[in-house]
Design an enzyme around this catalytic site. Structure first.
Site, PDB file in Angstrom:
ATOM      1  N   LYS A  43    -112.342 -76.987 -41.299  1.00  0.00           N
ATOM      2  CA  LYS A  43    -111.398 -76.566 -42.613  1.00  0.00           C
ATOM      3  C   LYS A  43    -110.827 -75.031 -42.296  1.00  0.00           C
ATOM      4  O   LYS A  43    -111.656 -74.014 -42.548  1.00  0.00           O
ATOM      5  CB  LYS A  43    -111.698 -76.700 -44.059  1.00  0.00           C
ATOM      6  N   GLU A  57    -121.256 -66.218 -42.230  1.00  0.00           N
ATOM      7  CA  GLU A  57    -120.894 -64.855 -41.775  1.00  0.00           C
ATOM      8  C   GLU A  57    -120.068 -64.466 -42.909  1.00  0.00           C
ATOM      9  O   GLU A  57    -118.851 -64.873 -42.960  1.00  0.00           O
ATOM     10  CB  GLU A  57    -120.219 -65.259 -40.185  1.00  0.00           C
ATOM     11  N   CYS A  89    -114.290 -58.313 -40.154  1.00  0.00           N
ATOM     12  CA  CYS A  89    -115.507 -58.356 -40.956  1.00  0.00           C
ATOM     13  C   CYS A  89    -116.311 -57.239 -40.248  1.00  0.00           C
ATOM     14  O   CYS A  89    -116.884 -56.443 -41.068  1.00  0.00           O
ATOM     15  CB  CYS A  89    -116.073 -59.496 -40.563  1.00  0.00           C
ATOM     16  N   GLU A 109    -115.443 -53.836 -49.433  1.00  0.00           N
ATOM     17  CA  GLU A 109    -114.695 -54.380 -48.150  1.00  0.00           C
ATOM     18  C   GLU A 109    -113.246 -54.258 -48.762  1.00  0.00           C
ATOM     19  O   GLU A 109    -112.832 -55.011 -49.449  1.00  0.00           O
ATOM     20  CB  GLU A 109    -115.022 -55.425 -47.811  1.00  0.00           C
TER      21      GLU A 109
HETATM   22  P1  NAD Z   1    -112.475 -66.504 -48.013  1.00  0.00           P
HETATM   23  O1  NAD Z   1    -113.833 -66.406 -48.516  1.00  0.00           O
HETATM   24  O2  NAD Z   1    -111.451 -66.290 -48.916  1.00  0.00           O
HETATM   25  O3  NAD Z   1    -112.100 -67.940 -47.134  1.00  0.00           O
HETATM   26  C1  NAD Z   1    -112.644 -68.237 -46.088  1.00  0.00           C
HETATM   27  C2  NAD Z   1    -112.581 -69.974 -46.034  1.00  0.00           C
HETATM   28  O4  NAD Z   1    -113.306 -70.398 -47.340  1.00  0.00           O
HETATM   29  C3  NAD Z   1    -111.372 -70.506 -46.136  1.00  0.00           C
HETATM   30  O5  NAD Z   1    -110.862 -71.656 -45.369  1.00  0.00           O
HETATM   31  C4  NAD Z   1    -111.271 -70.810 -47.694  1.00  0.00           C
HETATM   32  O6  NAD Z   1    -110.165 -71.863 -47.795  1.00  0.00           O
HETATM   33  C5  NAD Z   1    -112.444 -71.185 -47.718  1.00  0.00           C
HETATM   34  N1  NAD Z   1    -112.895 -71.262 -49.468  1.00  0.00           N
HETATM   35  C6  NAD Z   1    -112.437 -70.594 -50.273  1.00  0.00           C
HETATM   36  N2  NAD Z   1    -113.012 -70.977 -51.454  1.00  0.00           N
HETATM   37  C7  NAD Z   1    -113.902 -71.784 -51.276  1.00  0.00           C
HETATM   38  C8  NAD Z   1    -114.862 -72.459 -52.033  1.00  0.00           C
HETATM   39  N3  NAD Z   1    -114.926 -72.325 -53.285  1.00  0.00           N
HETATM   40  N4  NAD Z   1    -115.572 -73.305 -51.256  1.00  0.00           N
HETATM   41  C9  NAD Z   1    -115.547 -73.512 -50.012  1.00  0.00           C
HETATM   42  N5  NAD Z   1    -114.645 -72.967 -49.250  1.00  0.00           N
HETATM   43  C10 NAD Z   1    -113.972 -72.152 -49.773  1.00  0.00           C
HETATM   44  O7  NAD Z   1    -112.268 -65.146 -46.742  1.00  0.00           O
HETATM   45  P2  NAD Z   1    -110.966 -64.940 -46.357  1.00  0.00           P
HETATM   46  O8  NAD Z   1    -110.096 -64.079 -47.099  1.00  0.00           O
HETATM   47  O9  NAD Z   1    -110.328 -66.078 -45.498  1.00  0.00           O
HETATM   48  O10 NAD Z   1    -111.565 -64.185 -45.127  1.00  0.00           O
HETATM   49  C11 NAD Z   1    -111.840 -62.770 -45.084  1.00  0.00           C
HETATM   50  C12 NAD Z   1    -113.116 -62.265 -45.421  1.00  0.00           C
HETATM   51  O11 NAD Z   1    -114.142 -63.198 -44.168  1.00  0.00           O
HETATM   52  C13 NAD Z   1    -113.778 -61.249 -45.261  1.00  0.00           C
HETATM   53  O12 NAD Z   1    -114.829 -60.961 -46.354  1.00  0.00           O
HETATM   54  C14 NAD Z   1    -114.392 -61.131 -43.959  1.00  0.00           C
HETATM   55  O13 NAD Z   1    -115.568 -59.755 -43.677  1.00  0.00           O
HETATM   56  C15 NAD Z   1    -115.032 -62.301 -43.752  1.00  0.00           C
HETATM   57  N6  NAD Z   1    -115.353 -62.413 -42.207  1.00  0.00           N
HETATM   58  C16 NAD Z   1    -116.584 -62.521 -41.735  1.00  0.00           C
HETATM   59  C17 NAD Z   1    -116.831 -62.635 -40.496  1.00  0.00           C
HETATM   60  C18 NAD Z   1    -118.357 -62.504 -40.034  1.00  0.00           C
HETATM   61  O14 NAD Z   1    -118.491 -62.751 -38.729  1.00  0.00           O
HETATM   62  N7  NAD Z   1    -119.089 -62.166 -40.698  1.00  0.00           N
HETATM   63  C19 NAD Z   1    -115.548 -62.823 -39.633  1.00  0.00           C
HETATM   64  C20 NAD Z   1    -114.458 -62.876 -40.200  1.00  0.00           C
HETATM   65  C21 NAD Z   1    -114.404 -62.749 -41.537  1.00  0.00           C
END
Ligand code: NAD
Length: 482
Positions: free
Chosen positions: A177, A252, A286, A385
């Site tokens: 997804k 992650e 991230c 962040e």
């Molecule tokens: P997000 O948590 O909003 O979304 C990530 C994914 O989760 C999306 O596909 C979203 O649709 C899904 N999602 C949202 N709500 C959900 C729920 N209740 N249940 C299940 N899935 C759900 O994150 P984002 O805004 O897309 O990405 C940015 C974040 O990702 C930042 O915090 C960043 O640090 C983190 N990130 C971490 C890494 C790492 O390797 N540690 C890498 C890239 C991004």
């Protein structure tokens, strides 16, 4: 002219969603809709999971020799190298990142990841134990089953590849997804995998709202493992949702990574590194080096170099190969960033570069490369962040204070140390609580080097042989010899 894939990919075919609903995916650099993508619901997810289960429970994917699985991934890697420009262009349209990054860095890195894990497909050995004369004891490593991959928007295909490549190489089926704001390259990649010979059922893509489809994946009894990348708060809700079926999970999550510059560092290299640390990927990274920790005696000299470079980083058209700072992923994200910049000013930090939203031709979610000085560890911009091109500079007096400030957030994803004194650099690298520490470098990656978080930045490791643990389980076998 690109023809976008806009339907769900389930059981080897592009299909509309059961509800018929679609959502717009927008080019943040222009505000224009790129395509209307089918929106998966829980019934679509059920179909994908059922097909994935068939694939691993006696289907052609399960019947395939591991070496053949590896060959499919190698073939997919070659196809992706050949299509890097096209995939990069679509990634740039969807995400706003410079084409230089998407076509020249992200796509080749995604292909390299496929190739790296493809090589592992038939090289996962078990153990035998000479423990007893009356029995032979051994272990075998088996796939976990159906892996649900939930991914963010900042590195849409690359981040997904860190999950897809090891999971498929080791014989799992994957339901992906992607983030709703950037679904396009995942759908293109489904077609590429089929072209490489992946049998139907092994890989599915179900774009849809996280709180609906993502949550249902975490709860789904037919999914054996969730591999999640995204915000820490989303990760916590997935952990809760996955508890009901005792799913394996790897997380992650977010970061607020310290980039520590000691007085004896090569200041030009450190300034360049600090810029790369925060502005690569528009700071929507991230592992972004979002806190610059500077030893007091070189503060003025370093900050002058950093501010000068930041002022030269004007946002530009993401499709221009010379652009190094693209558009933020959405207007909503730009508003988040602007709110953090306001909070920095209000809490007393001093703006030394940028700080403003920008438009190009009256359009786009661009934001200037922004540098704050005089930040203290208590300020919001030092703790939370931001996920945008905003650097917070803090000052320290000695090594102990650098480590204390470095470790003062809930996160522990990455860090860096700049010094010519190898002992001091290594002492500091050891003391920083982070999953990755760079020394005299920032933002370098290799598929063989594991990546993951300490503290609330998550658990589990992607890449390297550590990733093999995440996508297999161990079976012990006792063979009676009497
Ligand atoms: P997000 O948590 O909003 O979304 C990530 C994914 O989760 C999306 O596909 C979203 O649709 C899904 N999602 C949202 N709500 C959900 C729920 N209740 N249940 C299940 N899935 C759900 O994150 P984002 O805004 O897309 O990405 C940015 C974040 O990702 C930042 O915090 C960043 O640090 C983190 N990130 C971490 C890494 C790492 O390797 N540690 C890498 C890239 C991004």
């Amino acid at each position: 002219m690109t023809s976008f894939k806009t339907d769900l990919f389930i059981d080897g075919a592009f299909v509309p969603s059961a509800s018929g609903r679609r959502f717009a995916t927008v080019n943040p650099a222009t505000g224009e809709t790129i395509a209307e993508v089918a929106e998966a619901g829980t019934d679509d997810l059920d179909r994908a999971v059922a097909a994935a289960r068939r694939a691993i429970d006696g289907g052609p994917w399960a019947a395939m020799k591991p070496r053949q699985r590896g060959r499919i991934l190698q073939c997919a890697a070659e196809l992706l190298v050949g299509a890097a420009e096209e995939f990069g262009r679509v990634e740039t349209l969807d995400n706003g990142k410079p084409i230089f990054e998407s076509a020249k860095i992200d796509m080749p890195a995604a292909a390299e990841c496929l190739s790296y894990f493809g090589e592992y497909a038939d090289k996962l050995y078990g153990d035998t134990f000479p423990a007893r004369p009356d029995a032979m004891l051994m272990t075998v490593r088996e796939p976990i089953g159906v892996v649900g991959a939930i991914t963010p928007w900042n590195f849409p295909l690359l981040q997904a590849m860190w999950k897809i490549a090891p999971a498929l190489a080791l014989g799992n089926a994957v339901v992906l997804k992607p983030a709703s704001v950037t679904p396009l390259t995942a759908l293109m990649f489904a077609e590429l995998l089929a072209e490489a010979g992946l049998p139907p059922g092994a890989f599915h893509v179900v774009p849809g709202p996280g709180p609906v489809v993502g949550k249902a994946m975490a709860e789904h009894p037919g999914i054996d493992k969730i591999s999640f990348t995204g915000e820490t708060e989303t990760g916590k809700s997935i952990l809760r949702a996955a508890a009901g079926t005792v799913k394996r999970v790897s997380m992650e999550l977010g970061g607020k990574s310290p980039n520590v510059v000691f007085a004896d560092a090569d200041l030009d290299a450190a300034a360049k590194g600090a810029i790369n640390a925060i502005f690569y990927g528009k700071g929507e990274l991230c592992s972004a080096g979002s806190r610059l920790l500077v030893e007091a005696s070189i503060h003025d000299a370093l900050l002058e170099k950093v501010a000068e470079r930041a002022k030269k980083m004007a946002p530009g058209d993401p499709l221009d190969p010379k652009t190094r700072l693209g558009s933020l992923v959405s207007e909503k994200q730009r508003q988040n960033v602007a709110r953090y910049v306001e909070s920095g000013k209000k809490e007393g930090a001093r703006l030394v570069a940028g700080g403003n939203p920008v438009s190009i031709g009256g359009k786009g979610a661009f934001f200037e490369a922004t540098v704050f000085d005089g930040v203290t560890p208590q300020m919001t911009i030092a703790r939370e962040e931001i996920f945008g091109p905003v650097l917070a500079t803090l000052t320290f007096q000695n090594e102990a204070e650098a480590v204390a400030i470095g470790n003062s957030t809930i996160y522990g994803l990455a860090a860096a140390v700049w010094s010519k004194d190898i002992k001091k650099a290594l002492r500091t690298a050891r003391a920083l609580k982070a999953g990755t520490v760079w020394v005299n470098a920032y933002n370098y990656y290799d598929p063989g080097l594991p990546f993951g978080g300490y503290k609330e930045s998550g658990f589990g490791r992607e890449r390297g042989h550590y990733a093999l643990e995440e996508y297999t389980q161990v079976k012990s076998i006792w063979i009676d010899l009497t």
